[in-house]
Write a protein that holds these residues in place. Structure first.
Motif, short mmCIF file in Angstrom:
data_model
loop_
_atom_site.label_atom_id
_atom_site.label_comp_id
_atom_site.label_asym_id
_atom_site.label_seq_id
_atom_site.Cartn_x
_atom_site.Cartn_y
_atom_site.Cartn_z
N ASP A 177 0.86 -1.26 -0.08
CA ASP A 177 -0.08 -0.09 0.01
C ASP A 177 0.59 1.18 -0.12
O ASP A 177 0.35 2.43 -0.54
N HIS A 363 9.31 -1.13 5.04
CA HIS A 363 9.55 -2.42 4.41
C HIS A 363 10.48 -2.35 3.61
O HIS A 363 10.60 -2.72 2.42
N ASN A 425 8.16 -9.08 3.97
CA ASN A 425 7.12 -8.76 4.84
C ASN A 425 5.85 -9.30 3.94
O ASN A 425 5.82 -9.28 2.50
N GLU A 426 5.09 -10.20 4.54
CA GLU A 426 4.00 -10.90 4.03
C GLU A 426 4.38 -11.34 2.56
O GLU A 426 3.51 -11.31 1.67
N ASN A 476 1.56 -10.82 11.11
CA ASN A 476 0.75 -9.50 11.03
C ASN A 476 -0.66 -9.91 11.12
O ASN A 476 -1.13 -10.79 10.22
N TYR A 478 -4.71 -8.38 11.55
CA TYR A 478 -5.90 -7.37 11.60
C TYR A 478 -7.10 -7.69 12.18
O TYR A 478 -8.20 -7.56 11.69
N TYR A 482 -9.24 -5.66 9.23
CA TYR A 482 -9.89 -6.45 8.05
C TYR A 482 -10.53 -7.64 8.34
O TYR A 482 -11.33 -7.93 7.51
N GLU A 514 2.46 -6.93 13.22
CA GLU A 514 1.50 -5.64 12.82
C GLU A 514 0.14 -6.10 13.60
O GLU A 514 -0.37 -7.05 13.30
N TRP A 562 0.92 -1.02 14.13
CA TRP A 562 1.08 -0.81 12.97
C TRP A 562 0.19 0.50 12.88
O TRP A 562 -1.15 0.41 13.10
N PHE A 567 0.77 7.55 6.84
CA PHE A 567 1.52 7.37 5.56
C PHE A 567 1.06 7.51 4.30
O PHE A 567 -0.12 7.11 4.41
N ARG A 575 -8.49 3.93 1.46
CA ARG A 575 -7.52 5.06 2.09
C ARG A 575 -7.90 6.15 2.20
O ARG A 575 -8.12 6.58 0.98
N ASN A 579 -2.65 5.93 4.52
CA ASN A 579 -3.01 4.74 5.46
C ASN A 579 -2.92 5.69 6.79
O ASN A 579 -1.87 6.43 7.25
N LYS A 581 -3.25 4.27 9.99
CA LYS A 581 -3.29 3.49 11.23
C LYS A 581 -2.10 4.09 12.27
O LYS A 581 -1.87 3.38 13.07
C1 GCB Z 1 -0.36 -4.88 5.96
C2 GCB Z 1 1.21 -4.61 5.41
C3 GCB Z 1 1.44 -3.09 5.54
C4 GCB Z 1 -0.07 -2.45 5.26
C5 GCB Z 1 -1.02 -2.83 6.36
C6 GCB Z 1 -2.38 -2.18 6.19
O1 GCB Z 1 -0.39 -6.09 6.22
O2 GCB Z 1 2.30 -5.50 5.74
O3 GCB Z 1 2.42 -2.68 4.47
O4 GCB Z 1 0.22 -0.97 5.39
O5 GCB Z 1 -1.19 -4.14 6.27
O6 GCB Z 1 -2.56 -1.12 6.98
O7 GCB Z 1 -3.33 -2.39 5.51
#
Ligand code: GCB
Length: 608
Positions: A177, A363, A425-426, A476, A478, A482, A514, A562, A567, A575, A579, A581
């Motif tokens: 993202d 990242h 990452n992921e 990570n 959410y 999510y 995260e 996170w 950013f 978004r 982002n 968060k």
């Molecule tokens: C994730 C990613 C990160 C994103 C975040 C999000 O899993 O590692 O780069 O910014 O989710 O906020 O969607």
């Protein structure tokens, strides 16, 4: 093995450093071959067309008011002139040109001669340019920068076409993202070394009782005649500049290997473990030649500490550590990913204000100046290479992914703050090719360094494949965002159950790398409702309950929110201006959750 050294440019009695930052000339090229066909590097850029001013270091995307520049895909050209004093020639200096980071591919010419090609952003590269310089006169440096991401770049992306009234337009797509900022992101240095110079220094430290041990390996460059006798004196200076241990070795081989014992050593401790965290010595390396006398001097900061890990913990100086931190970005308004020391300093002040002891360089590798602060202030770093959402596991990608790790380790191997390498990452570990791919990545890192290895594993990753090559499991997740947005009541159960499951499966320490919720500063909705400040606090609090239970079971070694700050992202319907968060806004003001996190992080610091 690691290739040539990439020591940070440093002034000393034998070296001179100049920055050639500032306003450069800039031009966008809509035809990727045009600049090469017309040889734009062979004369001042303004001769072949119009140029605009562009600051260095900075991303170029947000500097102008042109959408086309913000969203440009392909090449841009930079250029500036600089003088080199004739005294540098008279003193027979070697002159080097070094870029801290150019994203993504850089090609560099000096006075029309091609001197460098470097692929992969966020990592430094350099070359000796003595032979192409005009001493006592003006010189010109030209840089072509290509930001295009493909299936074999690190990170990956793909180029797509969209149809418009003006015809077909090329656009860049990527699955991560954060905005694909591009340009000359960090300082450009011109610096000198003597003919025979210190090319690289590697240190490793150990502790025996109250004695600190510093193993060092100094490698030299520029050696030509074998009948000259070179000696190397190494002193370890304490923070007052007093030598507490030294060695002199005479040799005319390619390098010097040795060990220093430091009685009653002051150890490098993380922030809030010790009243004086981040204690650094300096390894002063002095090279002399029997023929010419003193040749070269370089002073490398050294923190004496050990890192060990077991199936349940991570230990610094044999003491288990619990990570309280963040995922972050190099990101700010206007300059994007361009280095800004005011911002860097403010960020460390905020990290300490909130009581964090660690973060992940999500990242991609962060600027060396940012890493220096971590060493000095005792902030523990999970150092990540630029591999994000790794997919389509080709041999070509594997090679570049390994190169990014080689260059990262070459740059950061001596830093006491670096406590783990994050190799991705992921990554899409649900695909079976991921297994061999990550085995090969991890074997590569193990051949270069002995720190523990981790990766931030995504939702949907296969438990077996994803964790088996790592030393420490990072995931990570959410929950409440999510997954089941608004349903904070599922968080505690899910987090506890999943962390347990990872540990059961792999018998390794586990960290939540995260978690978080997008939050619009100033949006208040009660009872808690997503996107509000109340909701962010509620979501974090539910996680804290899970972490407190998990910590009683030992294997859980850290929590990372996170994100540290809001950013910029690519444009997407999920978004709102980027982002959100962050615990801090993009301009580094605290959201309500920041006070809540602060309370917890300080409590954790003094409990453990
Ligand atoms: C994730 C990613 C990160 C994103 C975040 C999000 O899993 O590692 O780069 O910014 O989710 O906020 O969607």
């Amino acid at each position: 093995c690691l290739s040539q050294g990439i020591l940070y440019p440093q002034d000393s009695e034998t070296r001179q450093v100049r920055k050639i930052d500032g306003i450069w000339h800039f031009r966008v090229s809509n035809d990727s071959l045009l600049g090469f066909r017309q040889r734009w590097y062979s004369e001042p850029l303004s001769k072949s067309g119009s140029v605009i001013p562009m600051p260095v270091p900075s991303s170029y995307n947000d500097i102008t008011v042109e959408k086309n520049i913000r969203e440009h895909v392909g090449l841009v050209w930079y250029e500036r002139t600089f003088y080199v004093p004739d005294t540098w020639r008279k003193q027979a200096y070697r002159v080097w040109l070094r870029f801290g980071s150019v994203h993504y591919i850089a090609q560099v010419w000096v006075n029309g001669q091609k001197v460098m090609y470097h692929e992969i952003g966020h990592l430094p590269f350099q070359r000796e340019i003595t032979s192409v310089l005009h001493f006592g006169a003006e010189n010109r440096v030209t840089v072509a920068v290509d930001n295009t991401l493909t299936s074999s770049t690190v990170p990956q992306g793909y180029v797509d076409k969209i149809h418009t009234m003006d015809g077909v337009k090329t656009v860049q797509r990527y699955s991560f993202d954060f905005f694909n900022y591009a340009g000359i992101h960090r300082s450009v240095h011109l610096y000198t070394t003597p003919q025979i110079y210190i090319d690289d220094i590697t240190v490793e430290t150990d502790i025996s009782g109250t004695t600190g041990i510093v193993y060092y390996n100094v490698s030299l460059g520029g050696l030509q005649s074998s009948n000259d006798e070179i000696s190397c004196r190494v002193d370890l200076l304490d923070s007052d500049g007093v030598s507490v241990a030294h060695n002199t070795v005479v040799d005319n081989d390619n390098g010097f290997i040795g060990k220093l014992d430091v009685p009653d050593a002051k150890l490098w401790w993380p922030y809030l473990v010790d009243p004086n965290p981040g204690y650094l010595y300096k390894l002063e390396v002095r090279l002399s030649s029997a023929q010419w006398g003193l040749e070269d001097v370089y002073r490398l900061p050294v923190g004496i500490r050990t890192i060990h890990w077991t199936n349940v913990s991570l230990l610094i100086n044999d003491k288990p550590v619990y990570l309280r931190g963040f995922g972050r970005h190099e990101d700010s308004d206007i300059r994007g990913k361009g280095l800004d020391m005011a911002l860097v300093t403010k960020d460390y002040n905020l990290l300490k204000w909130i009581g964090a002891n660690s973060y992940r360089t999500s990242h991609y590798p962060y600027a060396e100046e940012i890493m220096d602060f971590a060493d000095e202030q005792g902030i523990m770093i999970i150092d990540e290479c630029p591999s994000v959402d790794t997919d389509k596991f080709s041999p070509e990608l594997l090679k570049k992914h390994k190169d990014s790790l080689t260059e990262l380790i070459q740059r950061d191997k001596n830093r006491p703050s670096v406590i783990m390498w994050s190799v991705a990452n992921e990554p899409r570990t649900q695909y079976k090719e991921a297994d061999g791919y990550f085995k090969s990545i991890v074997d590569h890192v193990k051949s270069l360094d002995n720190r523990p290895i981790t990766a931030a594993i995504a939702q949907g990753a296969d438990y077996e494949n994803a964790g088996k090559h790592m030393d420490i499991i990072g995931f990570n997740r959410y929950n409440g965002w999510y997954t089941d947005p608004g349903k904070t009541e599922i968080i505690q159960l899910n987090v506890e159950a999943e962390a347990e499951q990872w540990h059961k499966k792999h018998n390794k320490p586990v960290i939540l790398m995260e978690y978080g919720a997008d939050t619009m500063i100033g949006l208040h909705l009660y009872p808690q409702y997503i996107w509000s400040e109340e909701y962010q606090i509620e979501l974090l609090s539910e996680h804290f309950k899970a972490f407190d239970n998990l910590r009683k079971k030992d294997f859980f070694i850290g929590e990372m929110i996170w994100n540290f700050a809001d950013f910029k992202t690519d444009q997407s319907t999920t978004r709102v201006g980027g982002n959100r968060k962050g615990i801090f806004t993009r301009d580094r003001q605290p959201k309500s959750a920041a006070y809540h996190v602060r309370k917890r992080y300080f409590q954790l610091a003094f409990e453990i």
